[in-house]
Design a protein around this motif. Structure first.
Motif, mmCIF file in Angstrom:
data_model
loop_
_atom_site.group_PDB
_atom_site.id
_atom_site.type_symbol
_atom_site.label_atom_id
_atom_site.label_comp_id
_atom_site.label_asym_id
_atom_site.label_seq_id
_atom_site.Cartn_x
_atom_site.Cartn_y
_atom_site.Cartn_z
ATOM 1 N N UNK A 137 -8.881 -5.951 6.095
ATOM 2 C CA UNK A 137 -10.256 -5.914 6.599
ATOM 3 C C UNK A 137 -10.370 -5.184 7.935
ATOM 4 N N UNK A 138 -9.414 -5.412 8.822
ATOM 5 C CA UNK A 138 -9.462 -4.761 10.140
ATOM 6 C C UNK A 138 -8.735 -3.424 10.077
ATOM 7 N N UNK A 139 -9.376 -2.404 10.627
ATOM 8 C CA UNK A 139 -8.739 -1.089 10.662
ATOM 9 C C UNK A 139 -9.326 -0.150 9.636
ATOM 10 N N UNK A 140 -9.452 1.111 10.016
ATOM 11 C CA UNK A 140 -9.911 2.141 9.088
ATOM 12 C C UNK A 140 -8.954 3.317 9.207
ATOM 13 N N UNK A 141 -8.178 3.628 8.183
ATOM 14 C CA UNK A 141 -8.147 2.945 6.885
ATOM 15 C C UNK A 141 -7.525 1.549 6.996
ATOM 16 N N UNK A 142 -7.726 0.724 5.964
ATOM 17 C CA UNK A 142 -7.097 -0.594 5.969
ATOM 18 C C UNK A 142 -5.574 -0.467 5.971
ATOM 19 N N UNK A 143 -4.904 -1.557 6.350
ATOM 20 C CA UNK A 143 -3.434 -1.552 6.310
ATOM 21 C C UNK A 143 -2.965 -1.294 4.871
ATOM 22 N N UNK A 144 -1.860 -0.563 4.737
ATOM 23 C CA UNK A 144 -1.265 -0.336 3.410
ATOM 24 C C UNK A 144 -0.396 -1.533 3.039
ATOM 25 N N UNK A 145 -0.412 -1.891 1.768
ATOM 26 C CA UNK A 145 0.475 -2.965 1.293
ATOM 27 C C UNK A 145 1.262 -2.482 0.084
ATOM 28 N N UNK A 146 2.566 -2.794 0.089
ATOM 29 C CA UNK A 146 3.461 -2.330 -0.975
ATOM 30 C C UNK A 146 4.412 -3.440 -1.370
ATOM 31 N N UNK A 147 4.696 -3.599 -2.653
ATOM 32 C CA UNK A 147 5.720 -4.580 -3.022
ATOM 33 C C UNK A 147 7.116 -4.028 -2.713
ATOM 34 N N UNK A 148 8.000 -4.887 -2.215
ATOM 35 C CA UNK A 148 9.360 -4.439 -1.882
ATOM 36 C C UNK A 148 10.323 -5.603 -2.118
ATOM 37 N N UNK A 149 11.600 -5.286 -2.021
ATOM 38 C CA UNK A 149 12.620 -6.306 -2.235
ATOM 39 C C UNK A 149 13.637 -6.205 -1.102
ATOM 40 N N UNK A 150 14.093 -7.364 -0.614
ATOM 41 C CA UNK A 150 15.042 -7.336 0.509
ATOM 42 C C UNK A 150 16.463 -7.212 -0.037
ATOM 43 N N UNK A 151 17.137 -6.132 0.326
ATOM 44 C CA UNK A 151 18.528 -5.898 -0.070
ATOM 45 C C UNK A 151 19.422 -6.002 1.155
ATOM 46 N N UNK A 154 -4.905 -6.847 15.052
ATOM 47 C CA UNK A 154 -4.765 -5.557 14.362
ATOM 48 C C UNK A 154 -3.296 -5.266 14.035
ATOM 49 N N UNK A 155 -2.419 -5.491 15.021
ATOM 50 C CA UNK A 155 -0.994 -5.159 14.835
ATOM 51 C C UNK A 155 -0.268 -6.185 13.973
ATOM 52 N N UNK A 156 -0.646 -7.446 14.124
ATOM 53 C CA UNK A 156 0.066 -8.499 13.390
ATOM 54 C C UNK A 156 -0.913 -9.375 12.628
ATOM 55 N N UNK A 157 -1.567 -8.796 11.609
ATOM 56 C CA UNK A 157 -2.513 -9.624 10.850
ATOM 57 C C UNK A 157 -1.803 -10.800 10.185
ATOM 58 N N UNK A 158 -2.468 -11.946 10.192
ATOM 59 C CA UNK A 158 -1.848 -13.164 9.668
ATOM 60 C C UNK A 158 -1.638 -13.099 8.158
ATOM 61 N N UNK A 159 -2.477 -12.326 7.490
ATOM 62 C CA UNK A 159 -2.310 -12.219 6.029
ATOM 63 C C UNK A 159 -2.867 -10.886 5.538
ATOM 64 N N UNK A 160 -2.735 -10.664 4.242
ATOM 65 C CA UNK A 160 -3.165 -9.383 3.680
ATOM 66 C C UNK A 160 -4.661 -9.166 3.836
ATOM 67 N N UNK A 161 -5.424 -10.258 3.777
ATOM 68 C CA UNK A 161 -6.875 -10.121 3.906
ATOM 69 C C UNK A 161 -7.243 -9.540 5.272
ATOM 70 N N UNK A 162 -6.673 -10.101 6.328
ATOM 71 C CA UNK A 162 -6.997 -9.635 7.679
ATOM 72 C C UNK A 162 -6.536 -8.183 7.867
ATOM 73 N N UNK A 163 -5.315 -7.882 7.390
ATOM 74 C CA UNK A 163 -4.782 -6.522 7.515
ATOM 75 C C UNK A 163 -5.631 -5.514 6.762
#
Ligand code: ATP
Length: 360
Positions: A235-249, A224-233
């Motif tokens: 699928x597990x959890x309600x609501x599902x994990x949030x995903x956002x595009x970002x850039x490393x500065x 739950x805390x460290x999903x291996x990929x976006x699919x797992x993140x």
């Protein structure tokens, strides 16, 4: 000892092109409760049926208790099963239903009575032993099915969506009961569900399946805390994990994550990825919500407010994306209002956008 070892199990049903299980290897330790979870059609039931001996793999092997059982019929594998359609006999009283497997094995009557009595007590069914299934509630019938499975003292218990016929409240009650009972018995158990909440609450470990493969396996909170990929993140959890595009500065020797035209502190490990595009994953409960700006806070706008009792679930817009965040139940805010979000960088997960695999 009844550990289960699955090696490279491949199964493609006749007339289909994609394998239902595609080279699955998994180990279930003696006495462990392993949950197979994943969306409809990912291969959970097929895998369970191969452990049971109800489906033959095209290749690969199944070992139970150190014995290769790949070619052994189901009845010789020393296991018990509970299915979704609990399949108890309507014309038999609860007592006979529970005793069914023992009677088939010609167990002496006194022994049957003793074991049925014990199983009934464990499942709070003692006062219903003389009733017919039609005189029971759905939850009680489900308990009869479980009692029938555990009464035989099998080394391995296999369960396929055993709670799916129950309404939400009964389901939760019975889930707790099941955890107590299986914990007490210490039977090696494999449990199939598509319900992520059930997987998280019941399993010693969960295996998340996707398209016939194991996407991740581990203790529930780790997955739950460290999903291996976006699919797992997702699928597990309600609501599902949030995903956002970002850039490393990089600024002042520290890594920052740029999200739209704002930025926030990045996890230390991202120091190795300056200039890279990443996908940031964050759980709703790991975002702190404020009604004023402050250091390292990201400005967002509230779209939907949903009180859940224990918390308030907010859908907010940040850099053109929707995010689910969780505020305390006392937080007062309406749709359209500005909010500011803060995230502890250690609670952020970052993924390669190309293949969704984890960086942190
Ligand atoms: P659900 O949660 O919906 O029960 P599942 O994860 O248990 O799904 P399986 O029932 O194992 O998935 O099915 C895996 C894949 O194999 C699916 O694509 C399904 O359509 C296919 N499949 C299952 N049983 C058969 C069958 N008897 N013949 C052909 N294809 C099948």
């Amino acid at each position: 000892m009844a550990e289960i070892v699955l090696r490279n199990l491949v199964k493609t049903y006749p007339g289909t092109r994609t394998p239902a299980t595609d080279d699955i290897s998994l180990e279930v330790r003696d006495g462990e409760f392993l949950v197979l979870v994943g969306p409809s059609g990912c291969g959970k039931t097929t895998l369970l049926r191969m452990i049971a001996g109800l489906e033959a793999p095209d290749s690969g092997s199944v070992q139970i208790g150190g014995r290769d059982v790949t070619d052994l019929p189901a009845r010789l594998r020393g296991l018990s099963m509970v299915f979704q359609s609990y399949a108890i006999w309507p014309h038999m009283r609860v007592r006979q239903n529970i005793a069914f497997g023992l009677a088939m094995r010609k167990t002496p009557k006194a022994e049957i009575d003793r074991r049925v009595g014990e199983a009934a007590e464990l499942l709070h069914l003692s006062e219903y032993l003389d009733r017919y299934p039609a005189q029971l509630s759905g939850g009680q019938r489900q308990r009869v099915a479980v009692a029938r499975a555990i009464v035989t003292d099998a080394d391995v218990l296999l369960m396929d969506e055993p709670l799916s016929n129950l309404d939400a409240l009964l389901r939760m009650e019975f889930r707790t009961e099941l955890k107590r009972i299986v914990g007490k018995l210490g039977t090696t158990t494999v449990y199939v569900t598509h319900d992520q909440a059930e997987a998280l609450s019941l399993g010693d470990r969960v295996a998340v399946l996707r398209d016939g493969r194991v996407a991740q396996v581990g203790p529930p909170l780790e997955v739950y805390d460290s999903p291996a990929d976006e699919f797992v993140g997702g699928f597990l959890g309600a609501p599902p994990m949030n995903f956002l595009p970002a850039r490393v500065d990089r600024a002042d020797g520290r890594s920052r994550l740029r999200i739209g035209d704002q930025s926030t502190a990045a996890p230390v490990a991202l120091g190795d990825y300056p200039g890279d595009e990443v996908t940031v994953g964050v759980r709703a409960e790991n975002v702190e919500v404020f009604d004023a700006d402050g250091p390292d806070r990201l400005a967002a706008r509230v779209e939907v407010v949903e009180p859940t009792g224990a918390a308030i679930l907010l859908t907010v817009e940040l850099a053109g994306r929707q995010l689910k965040v969780q505020a305390p139940p006392t937080f007062r805010i309406g749709p359209g209002s500005p909010v500011w979000l803060a995230v502890d960088p250690d609670r952020l997960r970052c993924y390669h956008p190309a293949d969704s695999t984890a960086i942190t």
